[in-house]
Scaffold this active site. Structure first.
Site, PDB file in Angstrom:
ATOM      1  N   HIS A 309       0.855  -1.190   0.000  1.00  0.00           N
ATOM      2  CA  HIS A 309       0.000   0.000   0.000  1.00  0.00           C
ATOM      3  C   HIS A 309       0.886   1.233   0.000  1.00  0.00           C
ATOM      4  O   HIS A 309       1.944   1.237   0.623  1.00  0.00           O
ATOM      5  CB  HIS A 309      -0.908   0.011   1.238  1.00  0.00           C
ATOM      6  CG  HIS A 309      -2.056   0.937   1.094  1.00  0.00           C
ATOM      7  ND1 HIS A 309      -1.980   2.268   1.404  1.00  0.00           N
ATOM      8  CD2 HIS A 309      -3.314   0.725   0.629  1.00  0.00           C
ATOM      9  CE1 HIS A 309      -3.149   2.831   1.146  1.00  0.00           C
ATOM     10  NE2 HIS A 309      -3.970   1.923   0.667  1.00  0.00           N
ATOM     11  N   ASP A 366      -7.918  -5.503   0.153  1.00  0.00           N
ATOM     12  CA  ASP A 366      -8.404  -6.413  -0.880  1.00  0.00           C
ATOM     13  C   ASP A 366      -8.015  -7.868  -0.642  1.00  0.00           C
ATOM     14  O   ASP A 366      -8.523  -8.758  -1.318  1.00  0.00           O
ATOM     15  CB  ASP A 366      -7.882  -5.962  -2.258  1.00  0.00           C
ATOM     16  CG  ASP A 366      -8.530  -4.658  -2.692  1.00  0.00           C
ATOM     17  OD1 ASP A 366      -9.746  -4.518  -2.485  1.00  0.00           O
ATOM     18  OD2 ASP A 366      -7.824  -3.782  -3.221  1.00  0.00           O
TER      19      ASP A 366
HETATM   20  N1  ACO Z   1       4.167  -7.610  -4.602  1.00  0.00           N
HETATM   21  C1  ACO Z   1       5.500  -7.576  -4.772  1.00  0.00           C
HETATM   22  N2  ACO Z   1       6.260  -6.462  -4.667  1.00  0.00           N
HETATM   23  C2  ACO Z   1       5.608  -5.319  -4.391  1.00  0.00           C
HETATM   24  C3  ACO Z   1       4.204  -5.272  -4.198  1.00  0.00           C
HETATM   25  C4  ACO Z   1       3.484  -6.491  -4.307  1.00  0.00           C
HETATM   26  N3  ACO Z   1       2.171  -6.516  -4.131  1.00  0.00           N
HETATM   27  N4  ACO Z   1       3.840  -4.001  -3.936  1.00  0.00           N
HETATM   28  C5  ACO Z   1       4.960  -3.258  -3.959  1.00  0.00           C
HETATM   29  N5  ACO Z   1       6.027  -4.060  -4.228  1.00  0.00           N
HETATM   30  C6  ACO Z   1       7.423  -3.662  -4.273  1.00  0.00           C
HETATM   31  C7  ACO Z   1       7.783  -2.920  -5.558  1.00  0.00           C
HETATM   32  O1  ACO Z   1       8.187  -3.798  -6.562  1.00  0.00           O
HETATM   33  C8  ACO Z   1       8.871  -1.990  -5.088  1.00  0.00           C
HETATM   34  O2  ACO Z   1      10.029  -2.750  -4.966  1.00  0.00           O
HETATM   35  P1  ACO Z   1      11.491  -2.071  -5.303  1.00  0.00           P
HETATM   36  O3  ACO Z   1      11.666  -0.999  -4.254  1.00  0.00           O
HETATM   37  O4  ACO Z   1      12.460  -3.180  -5.177  1.00  0.00           O
HETATM   38  O5  ACO Z   1      11.394  -1.527  -6.682  1.00  0.00           O
HETATM   39  C9  ACO Z   1       8.436  -1.610  -3.671  1.00  0.00           C
HETATM   40  O6  ACO Z   1       7.638  -2.706  -3.207  1.00  0.00           O
HETATM   41  C10 ACO Z   1       7.611  -0.307  -3.603  1.00  0.00           C
HETATM   42  O7  ACO Z   1       6.541  -0.445  -4.515  1.00  0.00           O
HETATM   43  P2  ACO Z   1       5.849   0.770  -5.263  1.00  0.00           P
HETATM   44  O8  ACO Z   1       5.326   0.275  -6.563  1.00  0.00           O
HETATM   45  O9  ACO Z   1       6.765   1.946  -5.278  1.00  0.00           O
HETATM   46  O10 ACO Z   1       4.655   1.083  -4.287  1.00  0.00           O
HETATM   47  P3  ACO Z   1       3.410   2.009  -4.610  1.00  0.00           P
HETATM   48  O11 ACO Z   1       3.102   2.735  -3.359  1.00  0.00           O
HETATM   49  O12 ACO Z   1       3.647   2.815  -5.831  1.00  0.00           O
HETATM   50  O13 ACO Z   1       2.257   0.942  -4.960  1.00  0.00           O
HETATM   51  C11 ACO Z   1       0.479  -0.577  -4.710  1.00  0.00           C
HETATM   52  C12 ACO Z   1       1.256   0.581  -4.079  1.00  0.00           C
HETATM   53  C13 ACO Z   1       0.011  -0.161  -6.109  1.00  0.00           C
HETATM   54  C14 ACO Z   1      -0.717  -0.872  -3.851  1.00  0.00           C
HETATM   55  C15 ACO Z   1       1.405  -1.819  -4.798  1.00  0.00           C
HETATM   56  O14 ACO Z   1       1.795  -2.223  -3.504  1.00  0.00           O
HETATM   57  C16 ACO Z   1       0.747  -2.969  -5.548  1.00  0.00           C
HETATM   58  O15 ACO Z   1       0.834  -3.037  -6.783  1.00  0.00           O
HETATM   59  N6  ACO Z   1       0.077  -3.919  -4.809  1.00  0.00           N
HETATM   60  C17 ACO Z   1      -0.618  -5.013  -5.477  1.00  0.00           C
HETATM   61  C18 ACO Z   1      -1.963  -4.548  -5.994  1.00  0.00           C
HETATM   62  C19 ACO Z   1      -2.948  -4.283  -4.866  1.00  0.00           C
HETATM   63  O16 ACO Z   1      -3.114  -5.100  -3.983  1.00  0.00           O
HETATM   64  N7  ACO Z   1      -3.631  -3.158  -4.961  1.00  0.00           N
HETATM   65  C20 ACO Z   1      -4.651  -2.753  -3.980  1.00  0.00           C
HETATM   66  C21 ACO Z   1      -4.158  -1.645  -3.119  1.00  0.00           C
HETATM   67  S1  ACO Z   1      -5.367  -1.199  -1.902  1.00  0.00           S
HETATM   68  C22 ACO Z   1      -6.467  -0.286  -2.755  1.00  0.00           C
HETATM   69  O17 ACO Z   1      -6.188   0.386  -3.702  1.00  0.00           O
HETATM   70  C23 ACO Z   1      -7.827  -0.418  -2.374  1.00  0.00           C
END
Ligand code: ACO
Length: 432
Positions: A309, A366
């Site tokens: 998140h 979720d």
């Molecule tokens: N699985 C694996 N790695 C992840 C995940 C994940 N679910 N989420 C983040 N990371 C990693 C990224 O690859 C990144 O790694 P790095 O630093 O080595 O490059 C690091 O964690 C930071 O990730 P960002 O993409 O910068 O985080 P951001 O805040 O932009 O994204 C998000 C947040 C979109 C929710 C992300 O965690 C994600 O894609 N999660 C999966 C989808 C999801 O569950 N979405 C629902 C969110 S809740 C809502 O909207 C209601």
């Protein structure tokens, strides 16, 4: 309301000149450098893709504290509201700023009943969609269509209750009708005798040939699941509602845009993705390790859906409540789901893994809501629709707050241009 700290609270050096910028602070103690004058005074912009460091508005509706794992609606912790309130009371709270009295609650419920039907001409729209149309496509199109059937929404400032109840009530009816259409069953009309959530479950699952009895425990679960989604700061769909609304677009158009943003798999669409991911693991023999390895794969990463998140760097409080609701539903229906066992194992292994620990990735809302919806009998492609119904009061409240905020202007971010500065023009007949 944010207040300015003793000036000059922040200084920035640009081209050898020091620019002082005011710092504002919100009621939770978060500080923000007010850069509104920066371009005018120093001819410099700020670069922040994804707006992770940008405050776009002032809002008194919800607070998300990502370090403490805290979520407040109008000052009430989410745990208190899911335990003691109905979704309709929480909707009222978000829109009006306070929980309703008994009389206010009755009036709001009466309006919800009065506006629960959809215009007969709109019902014909359902017949025109392909059988397998995604319900989010139908929902967004239907919501924007409401603006042509109910154009008086422009007077929202005069009666927010009418605009709000009309949308809340009709969204639920549209969602249930689109489901019935997708399975080829006749629609069930809303009933004056039933509460908001009972009505929804009845419209979804009652059928002329079955004797569907709505279990009060499942009505409570539905209320709680909707409350979990009701608002969440300036997330992607809420910011979309505000951005569209900032152009002066009407409530329905703004919320239609929010529904489309919510549909994305990185946002509300993740609840469907989570269950599909768990189903795949189940089909392939229940090996969660592969999914975790794929999520960590630097070359071809496949994110662990329902994890991570932007704001929460600890356990999402909504995920903890959703997990509890999930267990309560299973106890009530007297049936277990192998996907729940897979989810629990996946969560335990991910939380113990240094990759997820270092990046502070925890289950988000979720992760367990999809399994709860599945236990209640909803098909997978309806999960994000349920999120949209839950988020609706928040969107309405945020749109209203935007309209009332004297600081708000049309949303218009800047860009760093990466294109050419001079391209030689070649007439079409001479182009290769
Ligand atoms: N699985 C694996 N790695 C992840 C995940 C994940 N679910 N989420 C983040 N990371 C990693 C990224 O690859 C990144 O790694 P790095 O630093 O080595 O490059 C690091 O964690 C930071 O990730 P960002 O993409 O910068 O985080 P951001 O805040 O932009 O994204 C998000 C947040 C979109 C929710 C992300 O965690 C994600 O894609 N999660 C999966 C989808 C999801 O569950 N979405 C629902 C969110 S809740 C809502 O909207 C209601």
């Amino acid at each position: 309301m944010p207040h300015e700290l003793p000036a000059p609270a922040a200084e920035m050096r640009v081209d050898g000149t020091t620019v002082s910028l005011p710092v504002v602070q919100d009621s939770a103690g978060n500080r923000a450098v007010d850069i509104r004058s920066l371009y005018k005074t120093a001819r410099v912009l700020t670069y922040d893709p994804g707006f992770g460091n940008t405050v776009s508005c002032r809002s008194a509706i919800s607070l998300v504290d990502g370090d403490k794992g805290l979520l407040l609606y109008r000052g009430y912790p989410i745990e208190t509201l899911t335990e003691h309130c109905t979704f309709v009371e929480v909707a009222y709270l978000l829109i009006h700023g306070q929980l309703p009295s008994h009389a206010e609650s009755e009036k709001f419920s009466e309006l919800l009943n009065r506006h629960s039907m959809i215009h007969e001409d709109m019902r014909t729209f359902f017949r025109r969609y392909p059988e397998h149309a995604h319900p989010m496509a139908v929902l967004s199109a239907m919501v924007v269509s409401l603006s042509s059937f109910y154009p008086e929404v422009e007077n929202i400032e005069e009666d927010i209750d009418i605009a709000a109840t009309r949308l809340l009530s009709k969204l639920r009816t549209i969602a249930a009708f689109s489901y019935k259409k997708s399975i080829g069953e006749p629609v069930i009309q809303p009933s004056y005798k039933l509460s908001y959530c009972a009505n929804f479950l009845n419209m979804m699952f009652a059928a002329p040939v079955t004797n569907y009895r709505i279990d009060p425990a499942l009505i409570r679960a539905m209320n709680q699941l909707f409350i979990l989604h009701a608002d969440h700061g300036q997330n992607c769909s809420t910011s979309t509602v505000r951005l569209v609304g900032s152009a002066g677009a009407n409530l329905y158009a703004s919320i239609c845009a929010g529904i489309c943003a919510l549909w994305g798999p990185l946002h509300g669409g993740a609840n469907q993705e989570v269950v599909e991911m768990l189903e795949t693991i189940f089909r392939e023999g229940g090996h969660v390790d592969q999914v975790i390895a794929r999520a960590k794969d630097r070359k071809k990463p496949q994110r662990l859906m329902g994890f991570g998140h932007r704001i929460y760097k600890t356990y999402d409080p909504r995920a903890a409540i959703a997990k509890k609701i999930c267990r309560e539903i299973f106890d009530r229906i007297g049936r277990q789901d192998p996907l729940m066992d897979i989810a629990l194992e996946l969560e335990a292994k991910a939380l113990a893994d240094p990759y997820f620990q270092e990046r502070q990735l925890y289950p988000n809302v979720d992760f367990y809501t999809g399994i709860s919806y599945r236990a209640l009998g909803f098909p997978t492609n309806m999960y994000t629709v349920l999120f949209a119904i839950g988020r609706l009061p928040g969107w309405i409240a945020q749109w209203q707050e935007l309209r009332r905020d004297p600081d708000q202007r049309i949303g218009r971010p800047q860009q760093l241009y990466t294109g050419p500065m001079e391209t030689h023009f070649v007439p079409i007949e001479k182009r290769a």
